[in-house]
Design an enzyme around this catalytic site. Structure first.
Site, PDB file in Angstrom:
ATOM      1  N   HIS A 136       0.833  -1.207   0.000  1.00  0.00           N
ATOM      2  CA  HIS A 136       0.000   0.000   0.000  1.00  0.00           C
ATOM      3  C   HIS A 136       0.872   1.263   0.000  1.00  0.00           C
ATOM      4  O   HIS A 136       0.646   2.184  -0.787  1.00  0.00           O
ATOM      5  CB  HIS A 136      -0.926  -0.025   1.216  1.00  0.00           C
ATOM      6  CG  HIS A 136      -1.730   1.225   1.377  1.00  0.00           C
ATOM      7  ND1 HIS A 136      -2.999   1.356   0.868  1.00  0.00           N
ATOM      8  CD2 HIS A 136      -1.441   2.403   1.976  1.00  0.00           C
ATOM      9  CE1 HIS A 136      -3.455   2.571   1.146  1.00  0.00           C
ATOM     10  NE2 HIS A 136      -2.534   3.229   1.832  1.00  0.00           N
ATOM     11  N   GLU A 137       1.856   1.314   0.872  1.00  0.00           N
ATOM     12  CA  GLU A 137       2.683   2.524   0.980  1.00  0.00           C
ATOM     13  C   GLU A 137       3.534   2.737  -0.266  1.00  0.00           C
ATOM     14  O   GLU A 137       3.671   3.860  -0.751  1.00  0.00           O
ATOM     15  CB  GLU A 137       3.565   2.451   2.234  1.00  0.00           C
ATOM     16  CG  GLU A 137       2.788   2.557   3.541  1.00  0.00           C
ATOM     17  CD  GLU A 137       1.861   3.764   3.601  1.00  0.00           C
ATOM     18  OE1 GLU A 137       2.255   4.847   3.131  1.00  0.00           O
ATOM     19  OE2 GLU A 137       0.731   3.628   4.088  1.00  0.00           O
ATOM     20  N   HIS A 140       1.543   4.277  -3.019  1.00  0.00           N
ATOM     21  CA  HIS A 140       1.413   5.745  -2.952  1.00  0.00           C
ATOM     22  C   HIS A 140       2.576   6.402  -3.709  1.00  0.00           C
ATOM     23  O   HIS A 140       2.399   7.392  -4.407  1.00  0.00           O
ATOM     24  CB  HIS A 140       1.461   6.233  -1.496  1.00  0.00           C
ATOM     25  CG  HIS A 140       0.137   6.202  -0.787  1.00  0.00           C
ATOM     26  ND1 HIS A 140      -0.998   6.811  -1.268  1.00  0.00           N
ATOM     27  CD2 HIS A 140      -0.219   5.657   0.412  1.00  0.00           C
ATOM     28  CE1 HIS A 140      -2.002   6.638  -0.404  1.00  0.00           C
ATOM     29  NE2 HIS A 140      -1.559   5.931   0.619  1.00  0.00           N
ATOM     30  N   GLU A 198      -6.329   6.896  -1.446  1.00  0.00           N
ATOM     31  CA  GLU A 198      -6.333   5.674  -0.629  1.00  0.00           C
ATOM     32  C   GLU A 198      -6.834   4.478  -1.438  1.00  0.00           C
ATOM     33  O   GLU A 198      -6.244   3.400  -1.400  1.00  0.00           O
ATOM     34  CB  GLU A 198      -7.204   5.874   0.619  1.00  0.00           C
ATOM     35  CG  GLU A 198      -6.509   6.654   1.717  1.00  0.00           C
ATOM     36  CD  GLU A 198      -5.139   6.092   2.012  1.00  0.00           C
ATOM     37  OE1 GLU A 198      -5.031   4.886   2.263  1.00  0.00           O
ATOM     38  OE2 GLU A 198      -4.157   6.845   1.963  1.00  0.00           O
TER      39      GLU A 198
HETATM   40 ZN   LIG Z   1      -2.445   5.262   2.258  1.00  0.00          ZN
END
Ligand SMILES: [Zn+2]
Length: 266
Positions: A136-137, A140, A198
């Site tokens: 997830h990170e 980004h 997100e």
């Molecule tokens: Zn996030």
């Protein structure tokens, strides 16, 4: 021409000039600053954060973060190469560090600089959970959300005329916008990642972890544990920027088949 009209014209012009495409989702995004300008600033901030925080000395935990980080890195590289988008990784210098801190937090700065805080590890409950957060990170950073927010921040702060600020010396304002854009600042008030960012990082993260050989079905389980923490008396920093709720978990479940196709190919 009114102020508003000229501002609108300028914005439209910029959107035409400074646009990029997000891998996997294909979304068009604002990008008025180049990665070659942003990434060196990011590296400087990362060094600063490492210097002012206590790094973990737990060999097993450090090894876990580096192992998962390396596997996701390889997955991202393989994916982008296959899609002919390897230029997304230009200027990247991957690094994975574990900060000794109770905060439930993790992030990846532009250019692949990752930090996990030891406080998030109990929520991860092992390698699969670390892979969820790592995917997830890193997503980004691959989606350049920091650069997009910074581009938006620069427009709203009227910094366009002095874009060179970003390359010459880092004025306090530029640095603040950078930190806010990246969501790693604590002093100046955390800017929440938008729902859009997100959702995008969730979807991309699932694909990256699946290619790395981790079952993406670990993701909804992880976010469920996050939701339980959010209901507790103390809402940690990362939880406030990453609100976990039913809708998020439902959206992740919707994107599972896309990621599972990559996982099952292994
Ligand atoms: Zn996030």
């Amino acid at each position: 021409m009114t102020k508003l009209r000229s501002w609108l014209l300028l914005s439209v012009l910029l959107m035409l000039l400074g646009c990029a495409t997000v891998p996997i989702t294909g979304r068009s995004q604002l990008s008025i600053i180049k990665n070659s300008e942003l990434i060196p600033m990011s590296f400087q901030q990362y060094q600063e954060i490492l210097k002012t925080n206590e790094l973990s000395e737990n060999k097993n935990k450090i090894a876990l973060i580096k192992k998962v980080g390396f596997k996701i890195q390889k997955a991202v590289e393989a994916y982008l190469k296959k899609e002919g988008q390897s230029e997304v990784l230009d200027d990247f210098k991957w690094e994975f560090n574990l900060i000794e801190d109770k905060t439930v937090n993790a992030w990846c700065m532009p250019g692949g600089k990752v930090a996990f805080y030891s406080g998030i590890l109990p929520v991860c409950q092992g390698e699969q959970g670390v892979a969820v957060v790592m995917g997830h990170e890193i997503a980004h950073a691959i989606a350049n959300h920091g650069r997009e927010r910074m581009s938006q921040g620069m427009i709203t702060n009227g910094l366009l005329a002095s874009l060179s600020l970003a390359t010459q010396n880092q004025s306090a304002l530029t640095r603040d916008i950078l930190l806010q854009s990246l969501g790693v600042g604590t002093q100046m008030g955390i800017l929440k990642f938008s729902r859009k960012h997100e959702g995008e990082a969730d979807r991309m993260g699932l694909v990256f972890m699946a290619i790395a050989g981790y079952n993406p079905e670990a993701a909804p389980k992880f976010w469920k544990r996050m939701a339980e923490i959010s209901n507790g008396p103390e809402v940690p920093e990362w939880v406030s920027t990453h609100p976990s709720n039913e809708r998020r978990i439902e959206d992740i479940k919707k994107h599972l088949p896309e990621a599972l196709a990559y996982y099952e190919k292994k």
